[in-house]
Scaffold this active site. Structure first.
Site, short mmCIF file in Angstrom:
data_model
loop_
_atom_site.label_atom_id
_atom_site.label_comp_id
_atom_site.label_asym_id
_atom_site.label_seq_id
_atom_site.Cartn_x
_atom_site.Cartn_y
_atom_site.Cartn_z
N LYS A 73 -47.50 14.95 26.29
CA LYS A 73 -48.91 14.80 26.66
C LYS A 73 -49.17 15.41 28.03
O LYS A 73 -50.08 16.19 28.21
CB LYS A 73 -49.30 13.32 26.67
N GLU A 114 -37.31 15.83 31.06
CA GLU A 114 -36.39 15.87 29.91
C GLU A 114 -36.89 16.85 28.86
O GLU A 114 -36.13 17.68 28.33
CB GLU A 114 -36.27 14.48 29.26
N GLY A 166 -48.97 7.49 25.52
CA GLY A 166 -47.83 7.99 24.75
C GLY A 166 -47.35 7.00 23.69
O GLY A 166 -47.14 7.36 22.53
N ARG A 167 -47.21 5.74 24.07
CA ARG A 167 -46.68 4.74 23.13
C ARG A 167 -47.68 4.35 22.06
O ARG A 167 -47.35 3.63 21.12
CB ARG A 167 -46.21 3.50 23.91
N GLU A 176 -43.46 -1.36 27.89
CA GLU A 176 -44.13 -0.44 28.81
C GLU A 176 -45.58 -0.86 29.00
O GLU A 176 -46.19 -0.60 30.03
CB GLU A 176 -44.03 1.01 28.30
N HIS A 195 -24.59 -9.91 11.58
CA HIS A 195 -23.16 -9.80 11.87
C HIS A 195 -22.92 -9.28 13.27
O HIS A 195 -21.85 -8.77 13.59
CB HIS A 195 -22.51 -8.88 10.82
N LYS A 226 -38.28 8.51 38.60
CA LYS A 226 -38.47 9.96 38.42
C LYS A 226 -38.49 10.67 39.77
O LYS A 226 -37.89 11.73 39.95
CB LYS A 226 -39.81 10.22 37.71
#
Ligand SMILES: O=P(O)(O)OC[C@H]1O[C@](O)(CO)[C@@H](O)[C@@H]1O
Length: 526
Positions: A212, A218, A269-270, A356, A387, A502
């Site tokens: 965005k 990254e 974003g999320r 977030e 498990h 960052k």
């Protein structure tokens, strides 16, 4: 008139602190328990329902929660949000992800553009590209069809789309709508990109660069990594890359892409799985019709979230029960436990969505709050989790509320009868057993074998995990997180907490460090 007040100033919250809690083990035992299972259920979209019988609530507590919903004006705040009010006060932005799947209220116009029309136009452009790729109208330089789509993005530009892809991959295969294999590169760890590139035919791969902001370290690093691989293979990167970004991002100005699709700053974003961020990869992988069905499921669930009546609004109800667990009962975590292998990455997506959004300690005016906010979210699909970490869930010192998801039918329909039951029956039997085991426990004179019970859970149940059911499930949790943010009077739509790390990483890379940062840089040989 909407007013924004801290939770501890709300009369219904003060009342909630005084109501006697439900003794879950007792309430869920025998015929009383069966009655609760029949009674405490709310229908959702796409044939789903949310059963909250095993939560520590009763009619009295629900009545106070309904008052809390009224007094915190949850329905009015949601209405303000979908009608385009600036709800994201931190960044001074509207919050418009609902418009990617439908028009819930008035037209929202920004910068002279009707936003619903803008999002639909982007979806249409994506559908057109996807159809051309599938038909072979758009090919690689050698005239061969693209067979693989690789999404490059991180956080919200990865987790949601990846979880949705995995959720529908097998469904699409058995329903003959599967078009292209999708892979994902997110981590700046070079082994992530290298591992994906090693297992695909780059010549027949289309890369979807999703950011965005267009500035994420990254993602830009991985873009260069992939471009480098394409060049080394003698391929022209611009024939293999498409971009999904906001119109104001640096990527939007570039002509190095086969095509570019846009979202905007009004979609976090999320919350972007239903925008082009999820739309491009899902339309390429399964076809635009499947993506449209996914949006329909979300749109139907969004409509339910408008209900003023908490009892007919699953997201609002779920949110309020969560607030009761967090602020009154003091539970710190929530485990997301889908009994569906297809939802293997759904907990990871909800982790970002929730943590977030609601991992905040100041209110929407920047003032510290005197109560706890978002819980820690983690989870794995059942029965695998049983498990692994269920020991702590059953007998650990912390009580962790559980969010189960289950479906009556599998997606692929391939099953066998072993010891008189199918695998699907075994899966469903396990989730039913776990809910009751957590709630009721089992007394044993041997303390080591004693189960206290009283461990709350709810379950979203559906017929099958279809595109519509997935859309409804996604919308449910997005709206739940939003309502909880309203109750806590925090801004769920910014994420300043990710910035400091960052900035410091940039300093390390620029060798502009001293003190502990320099010492760690030396230790890591940077
Ligand atoms: O899509 P972008 O701008 O690359 O951002 C990726 C992710 O980074 C974050 O800003 C956090 O660092 C998330 O909120 C977002 O989903």
């Amino acid at each position: 008139m909407i007013t924004w007040n801290n939770l501890d100033t709300i009369p219904a919250y003060q009342e909630l602190l005084k109501v006697a809690p439900v003794e879950l083990a007792e309430a869920m035992t025998g015929e009383k328990g069966a009655e609760r299972v029949r009674k405490y259920s709310v229908p959702m979209a796409a044939g789903l329902s949310c059963n909250y019988a095993a939560k520590q609530v009763d009619d009295k507590i629900l009545e106070v929660l309904a008052k809390l919903a009224e007094e915190t004006q949850l329905a009015g705040k949601f209405e303000a949000l979908y009608n385009g009010e600036v709800i994201n006060t931190g960044e001074k932005r509207m919050v418009l992800h609902h418009l990617t799947r439908g028009q819930l209220g008035e037209a929202v116009v920004a910068d002279g553009v009707d936003k619903r029309s803008f999002y639909v136009q982007q979806q249409e452009k994506i559908a057109e590209l996807a159809n051309k790729v599938h038909s072979g109208e758009i090919t690689n330089a050698a005239g061969e069809k693209f067979t693989t789509v690789v999404q490059i993005g991180i956080g919200g530009s990865d987790l949601g789309p990846r979880a949705m892809y995995l959720a529908l991959e097998n469904w699409a295969k058995v329903n003959h709508t599967f078009k292209m294999e999708a892979r994902f590169i997110s981590n700046v760890d070079p082994d992530d990109a290298a591992a994906v590139l090693n297992t695909i035919d780059v010549a027949r791969s289309l890369f979807v660069l999703v950011s965005k902001s267009g500035t994420t370290l990254e993602t830009l690093t991985n873009e260069s990594f992939v471009k480098d691989a394409l060049k080394k293979a003698g391929l022209e990167p611009s024939r293999h890359m498409i971009a999904v970004t906001s119109e104001t991002s640096p990527l939007a100005q570039s002509d190095e892409y086969l095509a570019a699709f846009f979202m905007d700053d009004y979609i976090g974003g999320r919350f972007s799985s239903t925008s082009g961020v999820g739309g491009a990869v899902l339309s390429l992988a399964f076809g635009p019709e499947v993506f449209a069905r996914f949006l329909e499921g979300a749109a139907e669930e969004d409509k339910l979230a408008r209900n003023r009546d908490m009892y007919a609004n699953p997201a609002m109800l779920d949110a309020l029960i969560g607030v009761y667990e967090r602020n009154v009962l003091g539970y710190q975590n929530t485990a997301v436990l889908p009994y569906s292998q297809a939802l293997s990455r759904f907990p990871a997506h909800l982790q970002q969505l929730d943590m977030e959004s609601n991992g905040k300690s100041v209110n929407r005016f920047g003032e510290p709050v005197d109560y706890v906010t978002g819980p820690v979210i983690f989870g794995e699909p059942g029965t695998n989790g049983q498990h692994s970490f269920y020991q702590l869930l059953h007998q650990g010192t912390d009580i962790i509320p559980l969010q189960f998801v289950g479906f009556r039918d599998s997606q692929m329909g391939t099953d066998v009868v072993i010891q008189e039951s199918t695998s699907q029956q075994k899966l469903c039997a396990n989730v039913a057993a776990q809910i009751v085991a957590f709630a009721c426990g089992k007394a044993d004179d041997n303390r080591n074998k004693n189960f206290e019970g009283g461990r709350p859970s709810s379950i979203v149940i559906g017929e099958q995990l279809t595109p519509e059911a997935l859309g409804a499930l996604l919308s449910h949790f997005e709206n739940k997180v939003m309502f909880q943010g309203f109750v806590w009077n925090i801004n769920s739509f910014d994420q300043e907490g990710v910035q400091l790390g960052k900035v410091l990483a940039k300093k390390v890379l620029a060798h502009d460090t001293d003190g502990a940062l320099k010492a760690y840089s030396d230790l890591l040989n940077i």
